[in-house]
Design a protein around this motif. Structure first.
Motif, short mmCIF file in Angstrom:
data_model
loop_
_atom_site.label_atom_id
_atom_site.label_comp_id
_atom_site.label_asym_id
_atom_site.label_seq_id
_atom_site.Cartn_x
_atom_site.Cartn_y
_atom_site.Cartn_z
N VAL A 1 -71.03 16.95 15.37
CA VAL A 1 -70.18 17.68 14.43
C VAL A 1 -69.56 18.85 15.16
O VAL A 1 -70.23 19.54 15.93
CB VAL A 1 -70.99 18.17 13.21
N VAL A 2 -68.27 19.08 14.90
CA VAL A 2 -67.58 20.21 15.51
C VAL A 2 -66.73 20.89 14.44
O VAL A 2 -66.03 20.22 13.67
CB VAL A 2 -66.71 19.76 16.72
N THR A 3 -66.83 22.22 14.35
CA THR A 3 -66.04 22.99 13.40
C THR A 3 -65.32 24.11 14.13
O THR A 3 -65.84 24.67 15.10
CB THR A 3 -66.91 23.59 12.28
N GLU A 4 -64.15 24.44 13.64
CA GLU A 4 -63.34 25.46 14.31
C GLU A 4 -63.98 26.84 14.22
O GLU A 4 -63.83 27.66 15.12
CB GLU A 4 -61.94 25.48 13.70
N GLY B 1 -65.40 24.53 17.97
CA GLY B 1 -64.30 23.99 18.75
C GLY B 1 -63.55 22.93 17.97
O GLY B 1 -63.53 22.94 16.73
N THR B 2 -62.94 22.00 18.69
CA THR B 2 -62.14 20.93 18.09
C THR B 2 -62.61 19.58 18.63
O THR B 2 -63.39 19.51 19.57
CB THR B 2 -60.65 21.11 18.40
N VAL B 3 -62.08 18.53 18.04
CA VAL B 3 -62.39 17.17 18.51
C VAL B 3 -62.06 17.02 19.99
O VAL B 3 -62.81 16.41 20.75
CB VAL B 3 -61.62 16.14 17.66
N ARG B 4 -60.94 17.58 20.40
CA ARG B 4 -60.53 17.47 21.80
C ARG B 4 -61.59 18.08 22.73
O ARG B 4 -61.78 17.60 23.86
CB ARG B 4 -59.19 18.17 22.01
N ASP B 5 -62.29 19.09 22.26
CA ASP B 5 -63.29 19.75 23.10
C ASP B 5 -64.53 18.88 23.34
O ASP B 5 -65.13 18.94 24.41
CB ASP B 5 -63.74 21.08 22.47
N VAL B 6 -64.92 18.09 22.34
CA VAL B 6 -66.19 17.35 22.45
C VAL B 6 -66.02 15.87 22.80
O VAL B 6 -66.96 15.25 23.31
CB VAL B 6 -67.01 17.47 21.14
N LEU B 7 -64.84 15.31 22.53
CA LEU B 7 -64.67 13.87 22.76
C LEU B 7 -64.97 13.42 24.19
O LEU B 7 -65.67 12.42 24.39
CB LEU B 7 -63.26 13.43 22.38
N PRO B 8 -64.47 14.11 25.23
CA PRO B 8 -64.75 13.62 26.58
C PRO B 8 -66.24 13.51 26.88
O PRO B 8 -66.67 12.51 27.46
CB PRO B 8 -64.08 14.69 27.47
N ARG B 9 -67.01 14.50 26.47
CA ARG B 9 -68.44 14.45 26.72
C ARG B 9 -69.11 13.29 25.98
O ARG B 9 -69.93 12.55 26.54
CB ARG B 9 -69.11 15.76 26.30
N VAL B 10 -68.74 13.10 24.71
CA VAL B 10 -69.34 12.02 23.91
C VAL B 10 -68.96 10.66 24.47
O VAL B 10 -69.79 9.75 24.52
CB VAL B 10 -68.92 12.15 22.43
N ILE B 11 -67.73 10.51 24.91
CA ILE B 11 -67.30 9.23 25.50
C ILE B 11 -68.16 8.91 26.73
O ILE B 11 -68.61 7.77 26.92
CB ILE B 11 -65.81 9.28 25.87
#
Length: 295
Positions: free
Chosen positions: A166-169, A177-187
Motif C-alpha cells: 500500500v502506498v499513500t501520498e 509516495g506514489t505507485v511509480r515509487d514502489v512499482l519497480p521494487r515490487v516488480i
C-alpha cells in the motif's frame, strides 16, 4: 451464456459506506452470468421521471451467485448522479445495462501478475484477481491513494494476494509516495510477468511507463476517462474517444466504452488524451500557408 449485454431493472440489496466510497450490491442475475473482469455497467440515475439522461458507468468489484446473481459496484459521491445512487436503499430498483466493453485478456498459463489499483475504480481489480487465481496465477497487489481513506480493499488484498503493498501520498497508510515509487521494487521482488492497472488516469500512465521500463506487457482499464467523457456507454455518442497507436504504427481514435475500457497500456498516447493528434488517422488536416494559397 451470451456475450450480448442486457438491460434490466436491478434490485438494490445493500448500499454501504467504505472509507470515502460507497459500495452498492445489486441483484442482477442476467448481468452477473455474462460478466467478465474488466467490463463495466451503466446505471440510470435520478429515478423514473428524472431529467438526468446520461448514465453513470462503473467497473464491477465483485460478482456472486447469491440471490441468483449479484454485482457489487464501488463509487465516490462526487456529483448529483452519484449522490442519488448513494441515497438508494434496500429493495429500490435501478435501471441497469451491462456488461459492457472489452474485458481483460487472461494469460493462458499460470504467470506472476501484478495488479495496481487506486481510487474507487481500483475496486475492479478484485474481480480480475479472482479469475487469475482460479487459473493458478500468482497475484500481487499495489494499492494506492491520496490518504488511507482512499485506499480500497487493503484487507482483501492481504487475504487473497500472494503479496500486497500500500502506498499513500500523505503516508497515512503503508509507504509514503506514489505507485511509480514502489512499482519497480515490487516488480523485481515478485518476478512479475504482466502488469494490470485500474484507477485514475495518472496511475495508469505510471503503470504503463514502469512496465515498459522492465519490458513487461501492461493492460489497463480507462474507466475513469470513460466516466469523465462518456455519455452512452455503447459506442454511439463518440464522446469518449482517445488516441491509440496500432501494430502498424498508425494512431487511431478509439472509443473507451466499446473498444475499451481495457486497452494495452503501451498503445495509449497518454500525453494526448482529450485531443485528436494531428497525425491520427482521419484527423482534421491543417493546411500550410502554401497549400492554402494554391487553392
Amino acid at each position: 451464456m451470451s456475450d450480448t449485454p442486457v438491460q434490466t431493472s436491478a434490485t438494490v440489496l445493500t448500499v454501504r459506506q467504505v472509507q470515502d466510497y460507497h459500495a452498492m450490491t445489486l441483484v442482477a442475475p442476467a448481468i452477473a452470468e455474462r460478466f467478465r473482469p474488466g467490463q463495466f455497467v451503466a446505471l440510470a440515475v435520478g429515478g423514473e421521471h428524472t431529467s438526468r439522461l446520461v448514465r453513470r458507468f462503473f467497473g464491477v468489484h465483485e460478482v456472486k451467485s447469491d440471490y441468483g446473481g449479484t454485482v457489487e459496484l464501488v463509487f465516490a459521491d462526487t456529483e448529483p448522479g452519484t449522490a442519488w445512487l448513494a441515497g438508494r436503499r434496500s429493495r429500490d430498483q435501478i435501471d441497469l445495462v451491462g456488461p459492457l466493453g472489452r474485458p481483460f485478456r487472461l494469460p493462458r498459463d499460470p504467470v506472476n501478475c501484478l495488479l495496481a489499483a487506486g481510487g474507487p475504480g481500483g475496486a475492479a481489480v478484485f474481480a480480475l484477481a479472482d479469475s487469475l487465481l482460479r487459473r493458478g496465477c500468482q497475484v500481487h497487489f499495489v494499492l494506492a491513494g491520496t490518504s488511507a481513506r482512499q485506499v480500497f480493499g487493503s484487507r482483501m488484498a492481504q487475504r487473497i494476494g500472494d503479496s500486497s503493498a500500500v502506498v499513500t501520498e500523505d503516508g497515512s497508510m503503508g509507504e509514503k509516495g506514489t505507485v511509480r515509487d514502489v512499482l519497480p521494487r515490487v516488480i523485481e521482488e515478485t518476478g512479475t510477468d504482466v502488469v494490470y492497472g485500474c484507477g485514475p488516469t495518472g496511475l495508469l500512465r505510471s503503470v504503463t511507463q514502469v512496465a515498459g521500463d522492465f519490458g513487461l506487457p501492461s493492460q489497463v482499464s480507462v474507466e475513469e476517462f470513460l466516466q469523465r467523457t462518456g455519455a452512452c456507454g455503447i459506442g454511439v455518442c463518440m464522446t469518449c474517444m482517445l488516441p491509440v497507436h496500432g501494430e502498424d504504427g498508425v494512431t487511431r481514435m478509439v472509443r473507451a466504452c466499446a473498444d475499451g475500457p481495457v486497452l494495452r497500456g503501451d498503445r495509449v498516447r497518454w500525453g494526448d488524451l482529450g485531443t485528436i493528434p494531428f497525425d491520427a488517422l482521419g484527423a482534421p488536416r491543417v493546411l500550410s500557408v502554401n497549400e492554402g494559397g494554391s487553392q
